[in-house]
Design an enzyme around this catalytic site. Structure first.
Site, PDB file in Angstrom:
ATOM      1  N   ASN A 157       0.867  -1.183   0.000  1.00 29.13           N
ATOM      2  CA  ASN A 157       0.000   0.000   0.000  1.00 29.13           C
ATOM      3  C   ASN A 157       0.896   1.223   0.000  1.00 29.13           C
ATOM      4  OD1 ASN A 157      -2.869  -1.099   0.480  1.00 29.13           O
ATOM      5  ND2 ASN A 157      -1.570  -2.193   1.957  1.00 29.13           N
ATOM      6  N   GLU A 158       1.068   1.754  -1.201  1.00 28.38           N
ATOM      7  CA  GLU A 158       1.990   2.864  -1.383  1.00 28.38           C
ATOM      8  C   GLU A 158       1.350   4.154  -0.873  1.00 28.38           C
ATOM      9  OE1 GLU A 158       4.850   2.014  -1.935  1.00 28.38           O
ATOM     10  OE2 GLU A 158       5.271   1.111  -3.878  1.00 28.38           O
ATOM     11  N   PRO A 159       2.150   5.214  -0.670  1.00 30.43           N
ATOM     12  CA  PRO A 159       1.595   6.485  -0.209  1.00 30.43           C
ATOM     13  C   PRO A 159       0.392   6.910  -1.069  1.00 30.43           C
ATOM     14  CG  PRO A 159       3.969   6.598  -0.211  1.00 30.43           C
ATOM     15  CD  PRO A 159       3.620   5.267  -0.811  1.00 30.43           C
TER      16      PRO A 159
END
Ligand code: F6R
Length: 635
Positions: A157-159
């Site tokens: 879950n990337e920024p």
């Protein structure tokens, strides 16, 4: 008074060593498995991959083999998988989990869940829905293990990932691809997509443990633990979960207020190093030279306590200014025949025998080239010990070019070249068929090592060191042919003990990369520590006069307030060092396993040395062109 809670919004546990943190986490996992066994219930675990959980899995395997921990009732869900990727690929998380855990414990195959990297793209939505449904059907994840990316990602879950996100296909950020590139032979091989559990999927777990080791993680750990809840730092969303714990080693915890500015988080003992740390960080915060700090600056920045303790603020300014001034010397082996009040190194004996340990064949010149040159020019007996062969960082193109040279050389001088021609042809044929990330043949590895040895020798000659003072150790822990190295072994230590005993140095320089548990530098340092410890325990007389100085590897520098010896460099010395680094041609322009910094080594070295000099100047000390920095280690 303890005000840690004012800053830390998620509970944190800090361990000195990774192995203790890993033991703690494995212990909690094992306790849960046993508790559920006693209740005759399944134990549903959420698992992570990456370098962080490896030591925890190793401990779980040990608990299984030595203490009878059964995985009979364990059901696992992995956070993520690259997409697309074959499960048999060495970089797949499927492969990782089997290699590090599943192949060594009695878990049932049907209880293992890892998102598939091979389904058709059109089927991914269904795969994700099914993944969520399976977790739900089992009553949810009881204990979720997490690592953290340097950009704050959890799972993949990337920024910017939504707080409400569920299992889905995602794009990997460039920084993540760069960070993970070390597992692949080049950046272009790193997949761009992945399937990951969502933030909501993670937050639904009953309990969450996030682990982080090493100083690269310390800035993001601080943001996640002390910053605002923000989707741009996904790990900060864990602040909203009531049963989450961060388990850190001292290096990952270094930027937390309790460590970085402990005077803000509670009572501290005002030792000279603590005063120096506080005053230097105050000067940096208010952007003033040390001698321009005012009483108001102290009061407004949480240092009233120091004023109460020390009395006059200006005396404190002076005290710290002198400490910084005394750390600067142009004489890394000590200045002979001069009595200085607080020199970093002793003036006697002169000349000294200095031993520089260089983990790879170029760390000596990259990280302390100016100091290396000064030690030699000032008449000390300088030895260099190259700890590893560094062979995996030579490209196939580079190695064949050199073999080609040998064939040409032999033909030119009418030397029988059949053997070298055969070797070259074999190598070419082998490399042509070599798959991505396949290990090189022993012959090719040997020639790659030779290429690097020749470069190191050329650098030593450039500095002026005799061949007799160059030692190639080729420590066995390194020789796996892959990025993954063996742990430090008896043979590594014995070889190091023998070399130290032969040279009996007055000062040892070593790469002090204390963090990064899986890095070569850390293992190289541990070997030196252990060798010195053994020699001391055996009571060798000379060891009592042997000082250990630590420099940092190519990647970072000591914190300015920790530096105990700063060696200034003139513009000419900077250039001379640059040309010394250039000699390592196999490491120029394009290097395998470059990591997340695209600058070349000479650029990193110059930026870093100029930066140290600038920091000293900003604190009000003399401005030099560049400086190399060292910390003395008491062993
Ligand atoms: C892996 C994962 C990632 C990693 C993170 C840190 O399953 O979900 O979030 O935990 O990228 O990676 P390492 O541990 O290699 O630093």
């Amino acid at each position: 008074m303890n005000m840690v809670d004012t800053f830390e919004k998620t509970p944190v546990k800090i361990f000195d060593q990774v192995k203790d943190g890993a033991k703690y986490v494995a212990g909690e996992i094992a306790a849960l498995i046993r508790k559920k066994q006693a209740e005759n219930k399944p134990c549903v675990l959420g698992l992570a991959t990456g370098s962080t959980p490896k030591s925890t899995y190793a401990e779980l395997v040990r608990l299984h083999k030595e203490e009878g921990l059964s995985f009979e009732n364990v059901i696992t869900f992995n956070l993520d998988e690259y997409y697309p990727i074959e499960p048999t690929a060495r970089q797949s998380y499927y492969y990782f989990m089997h290699q590090h855990l599943f192949n060594h414990v009695n878990i049932r195959k049907e209880n293992i869940h890892i998102p598939s990297g091979t389904v058709e793209k059109s089927d991914i939505k269904q795969l994700c829905t099914d993944y969520e449904a399976k977790i739900e059907a089992l009553g949810g994840i009881q204990l979720q293990i997490l690592g953290i990316g340097i950009n704050g990602h959890i799972g993949f879950n990337e920024p910017g990932s939504s707080y409400y996100s569920k299992t889905r296909l995602v794009h990997l950020e460039n920084s993540t691809r760069i960070a993970n590139a070390y597992e692949f032979s080049s950046m272009s091989q790193v997949p761009r997509l992945a399937v990951t559990m969502g933030i909501q999927t993670i937050l639904k777990a009953e309990r969450i443990i996030l682990m982080a080791w090493g100083d690269k993680k310390s800035p993001v750990v601080k943001e996640a633990v002390e910053g605002l809840v923000d989707e741009h730092i996904p790990a900060s969303l864990l602040q909203n979960h009531s049963n989450t714990e961060f388990v850190l080693d001292q290096f990952a915890a270094a930027d937390l207020t309790r460590n970085k500015s402990p005077w803000l988080a509670g009572d501290v003992e005002w030792t000279p190093p603590m005063i120096r740390k506080a005053v230097v960080s105050l000067a940096q915060k208010v952007s003033k030279p040390i001698l321009s700090l005012t009483e108001k600056d102290y009061r407004e920045n949480g240092l009233s306590d120091l004023l109460t303790e020390e009395g006059d603020y200006y005396q404190t300014n002076l005290q710290v200014f002198y400490m910084m001034r005394d750390s600067i010397t142009g004489w890394p082996g000590g200045k002979p025949n001069v009595l200085l009040p607080n020199p970093p190194e002793r003036s006697e004996p002169y000349p000294k025998t200095s031993l520089i340990f260089s983990p790879h064949p170029d760390d000596d010149i990259i990280s302390m080239g100016g100091t290396f040159q000064r030690l030699h020019d000032q008449g000390h007996h300088v030895h260099v010990a190259y700890q590893t062969s560094g062979n995996i960082a030579v490209t196939d193109e580079f190695v064949t070019r050199f073999m080609d040279f040998v064939v040409g050389f032999e033909q030119m001088f009418a030397i029988d070249s059949t053997i070298s021609e055969n070797l070259l042809n074999e190598a070419r044929a082998y490399l042509k068929e070599k798959k991505t990330n396949e290990i090189d043949s022993p012959e090719i590895r040997a020639v790659k090592g030779l290429v690097r040895r020749c470069e190191a020798k050329a650098t030593c000659r450039y500095v002026g060191i005799d061949d007799d003072n160059i030692h190639f150790m080729n420590l066995p822990f390194y020789e796996t042919g892959t990025i993954e190295k063996k742990p430090m072994g008896e043979a590594d230590i014995e070889q190091t003990v023998a070399l130290l005993r032969k040279i009996k140095p007055h000062q040892v320089f070593a790469a002090g990369d204390l963090a990064d548990p899986h890095g070569t530098h850390k293992v190289c340092l541990d070997i030196i520590f252990e060798a010195l410890r053994r020699i001391k325990a055996d009571g060798d007389e000379w060891i009592n006069n042997c000082w250990l100085w630590l420099y940092k590897g190519a990647w970072q520098e000591w914190d300015i307030s920790e530096i105990e010896m700063a060696i200034p460099m003139s513009p000419d010395q900077v250039l001379k060092k640059r040309h010394g680094i250039f000699i390592h041609q196999s490491q120029k322009d394009s290097v395998p396993f470059q990591g997340s910094d695209s600058r070349e080594f000479w650029q990193r070295a110059e930026d870093r040395n100029a930066n140290t000099a600038n920091l000293y100047a900003q604190l009000g000390l003399t401005k030099y062109a560049a400086m190399e920095a060292f910390v003395r280690w008491h062993y």
